[in-house]
Enzyme design. Structure first.
Site, mmCIF file in Angstrom:
data_model
loop_
_atom_site.group_PDB
_atom_site.id
_atom_site.type_symbol
_atom_site.label_atom_id
_atom_site.label_comp_id
_atom_site.label_asym_id
_atom_site.label_seq_id
_atom_site.Cartn_x
_atom_site.Cartn_y
_atom_site.Cartn_z
ATOM 1 N N LYS A 1 0.851 -1.196 0.000
ATOM 2 C CA LYS A 1 0.000 0.000 0.000
ATOM 3 C C LYS A 1 0.880 1.237 0.000
ATOM 4 C CE LYS A 1 1.005 1.212 4.428
ATOM 5 N NZ LYS A 1 1.697 2.469 4.813
ATOM 6 N N ASP B 1 -2.726 -2.049 10.470
ATOM 7 C CA ASP B 1 -2.955 -2.011 9.025
ATOM 8 C C ASP B 1 -3.557 -3.291 8.470
ATOM 9 O OD1 ASP B 1 -1.876 0.517 8.976
ATOM 10 O OD2 ASP B 1 0.035 -0.065 8.062
#
Length: 309
Positions: free
Chosen positions: A11, A136
């Site tokens: 990401k 996350d």
């Protein structure tokens, strides 16, 4: 014999704001996170015990690896239903790079073992387990483009812009431990921190209603690029000159919409409207990237997260 294979993507952070400190001493965050097509690969098959083998980049295969932690978590939650698995992790995403690779691997393990062991957990339930592994991890269950609040585990999806790509760069000899980066930021930024849930709520609402989210929803990557923000960037770049140098290098690329550091660094990226523009920029920088020992990847923007393949 059943064998499952999953893509475990990285990401980047399009927006990362440290709002302040929570009662549990973690930072309250306001993030826009984007999954990208730069993936590790996790393969699972039935086995009498738990085994993890890692290849590619050097990474631990013991209890410190989030893949193993995810497996142990599900075994504890479902005694008798989670017998074991042989797991192979092929690593491409650099470690301690601000790209969420370990968290993504943990999410891949949760999703893969849920199917391998027939546990029947929904995506929402898997996100709850993911939150126990790391802030996350829940993001990578759904992936795409999402606002992330709290410690990063409270998710609100945003429509992914059509097309788009990043030119992702990292000096391979430079890594940044996440805890160290947040500690430095606490020292440098604490005077500007908000205090209390009401102030945090106002900041979250400002992001929801702000120009970046509106630009993403209408597919305007040019405006999105102009609005890229990472409050950790200036602090980390001051401590690690390679980050500042790499950011400046990317700012020289043609047709770039914007440049930013991802997460706690040291990876940095330039946002482009198309994959072709990102590839052209990478070619234009090839000599300087090699001279400076910088690894580069061109990655499309991804509309999902972990994916079975």
């Amino acid at each position: 014999m059943t064998c499952l294979k999953l893509e475990s993507p990285a990401k980047v952070n399009l927006h990362l704001a440290l709002l302040g400190l929570r009662d549990d001493s973690f930072h309250e965050l306001a993030i826009v996170m984007q999954a990208i097509d730069f993936c590790d690969e996790l393969t699972l098959e039935p086995h009498s015990g738990l085994q993890l083998h890692c290849e590619g980049l050097e990474v631990a295969s013991d209890h410190t690896n989030l893949v193993m932690q995810a497996a142990r978590l599900l075994q504890k939650a479902f005694p008798g239903k989670a017998p074991g698995a042989r797991m192979r992790l092929r690593k491409r995403i650099p470690l301690k790079a601000g790209l969420g690779g370990g968290s993504s691997n943990g999410a891949a393990a949760l999703m893969g073992l849920n199917r391998l062991w027939g546990l029947g957990l929904s995506a929402e339930e898997l996100q709850v387990y993911g939150g126990q592994l790391g802030s996350d991890v829940p993001f990578f269950i759904g992936g795409g483009t999402q606002m992330c609040f709290g410690r990063g585990e409270r998710l609100e999806p945003v429509a992914r812009p059509g097309g788009g790509a990043v030119l992702l760069n990292k000096r391979m000899d430079v890594s940044v431990p996440t805890a160290w980066a947040y500690g430095i930021c606490r020292e440098e930024l604490a005077r500007g921190y908000l205090k209390g849930e009401q102030a945090f709520c106002s900041a979250r609402q400002a992001l929801r209603r702000g120009e970046m989210v509106a630009a993403l929803r209408r597919g305007d990557l040019t405006t999105t690029g102009h609005l890229l923000l990472n409050q950790m960037e200036e602090v980390v770049a001051a401590q690690i000159p390679a980050v500042a140098q790499n950011l400046e290098l990317l700012r020289q690329t043609p047709d770039c919409c914007g440049v930013c550091m991802s997460g706690s660094g040291p990876s940095v990226f330039a946002l482009f409207a198309t994959v072709e523009a990102a590839r052209a920029a990478c070619r234009s920088l090839a000599g300087r990237l090699k001279t400076n020992g910088i690894q580069a990847w061109v990655c499309g923007l991804r509309e999902d997260g972990v994916r079975f393949c």
